[in-house]
Design a protein around this motif. Sequence first.
Motif, PDB file in Angstrom:
ATOM      1  N   ILE A  51     -14.656  -3.888  13.802  1.00  0.00           N
ATOM      2  CA  ILE A  51     -14.378  -4.748  12.648  1.00  0.00           C
ATOM      3  C   ILE A  51     -14.335  -6.178  13.160  1.00  0.00           C
ATOM      4  CG2 ILE A  51     -12.798  -5.195  10.734  1.00  0.00           C
ATOM      5  CD1 ILE A  51     -11.669  -2.339  11.239  1.00  0.00           C
ATOM      6  N   THR A  52     -15.310  -6.964  12.803  1.00  0.00           N
ATOM      7  CA  THR A  52     -15.424  -8.326  13.343  1.00  0.00           C
ATOM      8  C   THR A  52     -14.965  -9.402  12.370  1.00  0.00           C
ATOM      9  OG1 THR A  52     -17.737  -8.381  12.618  1.00  0.00           O
ATOM     10  CG2 THR A  52     -17.311  -7.671  14.884  1.00  0.00           C
ATOM     11  N   ASP A  53     -14.979  -9.103  11.091  1.00  0.00           N
ATOM     12  CA  ASP A  53     -14.561 -10.083  10.081  1.00  0.00           C
ATOM     13  C   ASP A  53     -13.339  -9.528   9.356  1.00  0.00           C
ATOM     14  OD1 ASP A  53     -14.190 -11.882   8.051  1.00  0.00           O
ATOM     15  OD2 ASP A  53     -16.259 -11.839   7.327  1.00  0.00           O
ATOM     16  N   ARG A 109     -13.437  -7.629   4.985  1.00  0.00           N
ATOM     17  CA  ARG A 109     -12.958  -6.250   4.954  1.00  0.00           C
ATOM     18  C   ARG A 109     -13.588  -5.471   3.803  1.00  0.00           C
ATOM     19  NH1 ARG A 109      -7.727  -6.801   3.781  1.00  0.00           N
ATOM     20  NH2 ARG A 109      -7.565  -9.063   4.042  1.00  0.00           N
ATOM     21  N   LEU A 110     -13.743  -6.129   2.662  1.00  0.00           N
ATOM     22  CA  LEU A 110     -14.413  -5.483   1.531  1.00  0.00           C
ATOM     23  C   LEU A 110     -15.841  -5.089   1.903  1.00  0.00           C
ATOM     24  CD1 LEU A 110     -13.297  -7.651  -1.556  1.00  0.00           C
ATOM     25  CD2 LEU A 110     -12.498  -5.369  -0.933  1.00  0.00           C
ATOM     26  N   LYS A 158      -5.842   5.593  -0.798  1.00  0.00           N
ATOM     27  CA  LYS A 158      -4.819   4.557  -0.641  1.00  0.00           C
ATOM     28  C   LYS A 158      -4.932   3.836   0.700  1.00  0.00           C
ATOM     29  CE  LYS A 158      -2.396   3.386  -3.077  1.00  0.00           C
ATOM     30  NZ  LYS A 158      -2.450   2.199  -3.968  1.00  0.00           N
ATOM     31  N   ILE A 159      -5.289   4.540   1.764  1.00  0.00           N
ATOM     32  CA  ILE A 159      -5.439   3.879   3.067  1.00  0.00           C
ATOM     33  C   ILE A 159      -6.551   2.839   3.007  1.00  0.00           C
ATOM     34  CG2 ILE A 159      -6.203   4.250   5.453  1.00  0.00           C
ATOM     35  CD1 ILE A 159      -4.597   6.884   5.387  1.00  0.00           C
ATOM     36  N   ILE A 160      -7.646   3.184   2.348  1.00  0.00           N
ATOM     37  CA  ILE A 160      -8.736   2.215   2.190  1.00  0.00           C
ATOM     38  C   ILE A 160      -8.270   1.035   1.341  1.00  0.00           C
ATOM     39  CG2 ILE A 160     -11.029   1.857   1.195  1.00  0.00           C
ATOM     40  CD1 ILE A 160     -11.684   4.747   1.966  1.00  0.00           C
ATOM     41  N   ASP A 161      -7.510   1.319   0.281  1.00  0.00           N
ATOM     42  CA  ASP A 161      -6.984   0.241  -0.566  1.00  0.00           C
ATOM     43  C   ASP A 161      -6.035  -0.672   0.212  1.00  0.00           C
ATOM     44  OD1 ASP A 161      -8.401   1.176  -2.715  1.00  0.00           O
ATOM     45  OD2 ASP A 161      -6.706   2.215  -3.663  1.00  0.00           O
ATOM     46  N   LEU A 162      -5.212  -0.078   1.076  1.00  0.00           N
ATOM     47  CA  LEU A 162      -4.296  -0.883   1.879  1.00  0.00           C
ATOM     48  C   LEU A 162      -5.059  -1.806   2.821  1.00  0.00           C
ATOM     49  CD1 LEU A 162      -1.615   1.818   2.823  1.00  0.00           C
ATOM     50  CD2 LEU A 162      -1.315  -0.090   1.233  1.00  0.00           C
ATOM     51  N   PHE A 163      -6.118  -1.283   3.425  1.00  0.00           N
ATOM     52  CA  PHE A 163      -6.953  -2.085   4.323  1.00  0.00           C
ATOM     53  C   PHE A 163      -7.606  -3.241   3.559  1.00  0.00           C
ATOM     54  CE2 PHE A 163     -11.204  -2.889   6.181  1.00  0.00           C
ATOM     55  CZ  PHE A 163     -10.826  -3.324   7.441  1.00  0.00           C
ATOM     56  N   GLY A 207      -6.345  -4.688   0.962  1.00  0.00           N
ATOM     57  CA  GLY A 207      -5.345  -5.489   0.266  1.00  0.00           C
ATOM     58  C   GLY A 207      -5.321  -6.941   0.720  1.00  0.00           C
ATOM     59  N   VAL A 208      -4.934  -7.821  -0.184  1.00  0.00           N
ATOM     60  CA  VAL A 208      -4.955  -9.250   0.111  1.00  0.00           C
ATOM     61  C   VAL A 208      -3.934  -9.627   1.182  1.00  0.00           C
ATOM     62  CG1 VAL A 208      -5.836  -9.929  -2.157  1.00  0.00           C
ATOM     63  CG2 VAL A 208      -3.368  -9.694  -1.823  1.00  0.00           C
ATOM     64  N   HIS A 209      -2.876  -8.813   1.345  1.00  0.00           N
ATOM     65  CA  HIS A 209      -1.826  -9.151   2.303  1.00  0.00           C
ATOM     66  C   HIS A 209      -2.055  -8.523   3.678  1.00  0.00           C
ATOM     67  CE1 HIS A 209       0.418 -11.123  -0.795  1.00  0.00           C
ATOM     68  NE2 HIS A 209       0.590 -10.020  -1.500  1.00  0.00           N
ATOM     69  N   PHE A 210      -3.110  -7.724   3.835  1.00  0.00           N
ATOM     70  CA  PHE A 210      -3.356  -7.091   5.127  1.00  0.00           C
ATOM     71  C   PHE A 210      -3.719  -8.165   6.151  1.00  0.00           C
ATOM     72  CE2 PHE A 210      -5.608  -4.759   8.402  1.00  0.00           C
ATOM     73  CZ  PHE A 210      -4.836  -3.617   8.516  1.00  0.00           C
ATOM     74  N   ASN A 211      -3.039  -8.138   7.294  1.00  0.00           N
ATOM     75  CA  ASN A 211      -3.195  -9.210   8.282  1.00  0.00           C
ATOM     76  C   ASN A 211      -3.410  -8.598   9.660  1.00  0.00           C
ATOM     77  OD1 ASN A 211      -3.083 -11.456   9.900  1.00  0.00           O
ATOM     78  ND2 ASN A 211      -1.048 -12.108   9.256  1.00  0.00           N
ATOM     79  N   VAL A 212      -4.549  -8.865  10.266  1.00  0.00           N
ATOM     80  CA  VAL A 212      -4.865  -8.301  11.577  1.00  0.00           C
ATOM     81  C   VAL A 212      -3.856  -8.731  12.634  1.00  0.00           C
ATOM     82  CG1 VAL A 212      -6.419 -10.213  12.180  1.00  0.00           C
ATOM     83  CG2 VAL A 212      -6.707  -7.986  13.296  1.00  0.00           C
ATOM     84  N   GLU A 213      -3.278  -9.917  12.484  1.00  0.00           N
ATOM     85  CA  GLU A 213      -2.313 -10.404  13.472  1.00  0.00           C
ATOM     86  C   GLU A 213      -1.018  -9.599  13.462  1.00  0.00           C
ATOM     87  OE1 GLU A 213      -1.750 -14.551  12.813  1.00  0.00           O
ATOM     88  OE2 GLU A 213      -3.814 -15.090  13.346  1.00  0.00           O
ATOM     89  N   SER A 214      -0.788  -8.850  12.388  1.00  0.00           N
ATOM     90  CA  SER A 214       0.418  -8.036  12.299  1.00  0.00           C
ATOM     91  C   SER A 214       0.227  -6.627  12.844  1.00  0.00           C
ATOM     92  CB  SER A 214       0.877  -7.945  10.832  1.00  0.00           C
ATOM     93  OG  SER A 214       1.201  -9.222  10.334  1.00  0.00           O
ATOM     94  N   LEU A 215      -0.981  -6.290  13.273  1.00  0.00           N
ATOM     95  CA  LEU A 215      -1.216  -4.958  13.829  1.00  0.00           C
ATOM     96  C   LEU A 215      -0.438  -4.795  15.135  1.00  0.00           C
ATOM     97  CD1 LEU A 215      -5.070  -4.454  13.300  1.00  0.00           C
ATOM     98  CD2 LEU A 215      -3.210  -3.319  12.088  1.00  0.00           C
ATOM     99  N   PRO A 216       0.273  -3.689  15.297  1.00  0.00           N
ATOM    100  CA  PRO A 216       1.006  -3.451  16.551  1.00  0.00           C
ATOM    101  C   PRO A 216       0.054  -3.349  17.736  1.00  0.00           C
ATOM    102  CG  PRO A 216       1.731  -1.953  14.816  1.00  0.00           C
ATOM    103  CD  PRO A 216       0.498  -2.624  14.311  1.00  0.00           C
ATOM    104  N   ASN A 217       0.561  -3.622  18.917  1.00  0.00           N
ATOM    105  CA  ASN A 217      -0.251  -3.487  20.129  1.00  0.00           C
ATOM    106  C   ASN A 217      -0.750  -2.052  20.270  1.00  0.00           C
ATOM    107  OD1 ASN A 217       0.195  -6.155  20.842  1.00  0.00           O
ATOM    108  ND2 ASN A 217       2.025  -5.676  22.035  1.00  0.00           N
TER     109      ASN A 217
END
Length: 309
Positions: free
Chosen positions: A8-10, A16-17, A56-61, A63-73
């Motif tokens: 996932i590059t963008d 994401r869409l 729902k998992i696809i919808d969450l991905f 979502g407008v609030h999904f933030n790659v910087e918040s992904l856990p290590n």
Amino acid sequence: MQDNDLPITDWTYDGRLEYVNKNRLVIELVIEQALENFDEQTISLTFQTQGKAVIKIIDLFNGVHFNVESLPNGIPKDITLFSQLAFWVKYKSAGMIYTGNRTNKQTSPEQIPEPIVIKKNHIDLQLEKLAINLNKLNQKVAADLIGYWLSANKKLLNELSFIEESPCELEIDNDVSDTQKTRYKADASFRFLYLFFNIREHLSTVELYENKYLVKGSNRPQYVARYKESHHTKTQIRQTIKSIIDKFNEIYVETEDKDFIIRALFKSISKSAVLDVYEINKNDPSHSDYVQKLKQLKVKPSLLMEQVS
């Protein structure tokens, strides 16, 4: 990372869409395969069904609030992100659904890591207790009530969440009026607190209440076990509910002002809607007394303690 992992590059909303539009079939397959080895109870609690989990998992991905910087290590940033069900459960539920030791049914003893012993602080212990009792509640009530509980405690869950503005509501299958929604949120919160504080150990007359309100029935209003009850039984149950409220007040008075988690949980039942849903109406001589007892759960415990003393 391999090319066939579809990196996932963008990570922008539009990016994401577009990624999902190009790879939806593969994404769905990745999620479905992961579901085969994941705890069914956790999926049921979080998404209700495996089919809804995929959507729902696809919808969450997306979502407008999904933030790659918040992904856990350690979370992959390619298509295998969608196989990380423990992450998606935590994200969907604001971290309130326990996923420990359930991630993979086929894990061999050699693959289980040595436990890391960490001294837990008060908040960590409360969070663990919340998660454990939410799972207990899920085993004893209809699915809609879990959604109502999450909705009733949305502010608290978002404050505790590891991801900003993460969603913490489940879909409600049965559409009802706003008044009924308020009542069911109070009802779900009341049942949760009954388990959270192990009221059964404090009161000796709770069997009838549990048989009606803590036995998993059909997922339809009134969300109670279907059995015939006499007028006398209904009266006994209402009296038990009053006793539970009395016990809640005793516990609340002993709560520290700074214990924001406990105070927030009590606030979700600090309304007359609790009495409405349990049919304790104004014709009951003690109605106004119990309205006051419920409203006191909004006041600082130290102030209530002063009134008692």
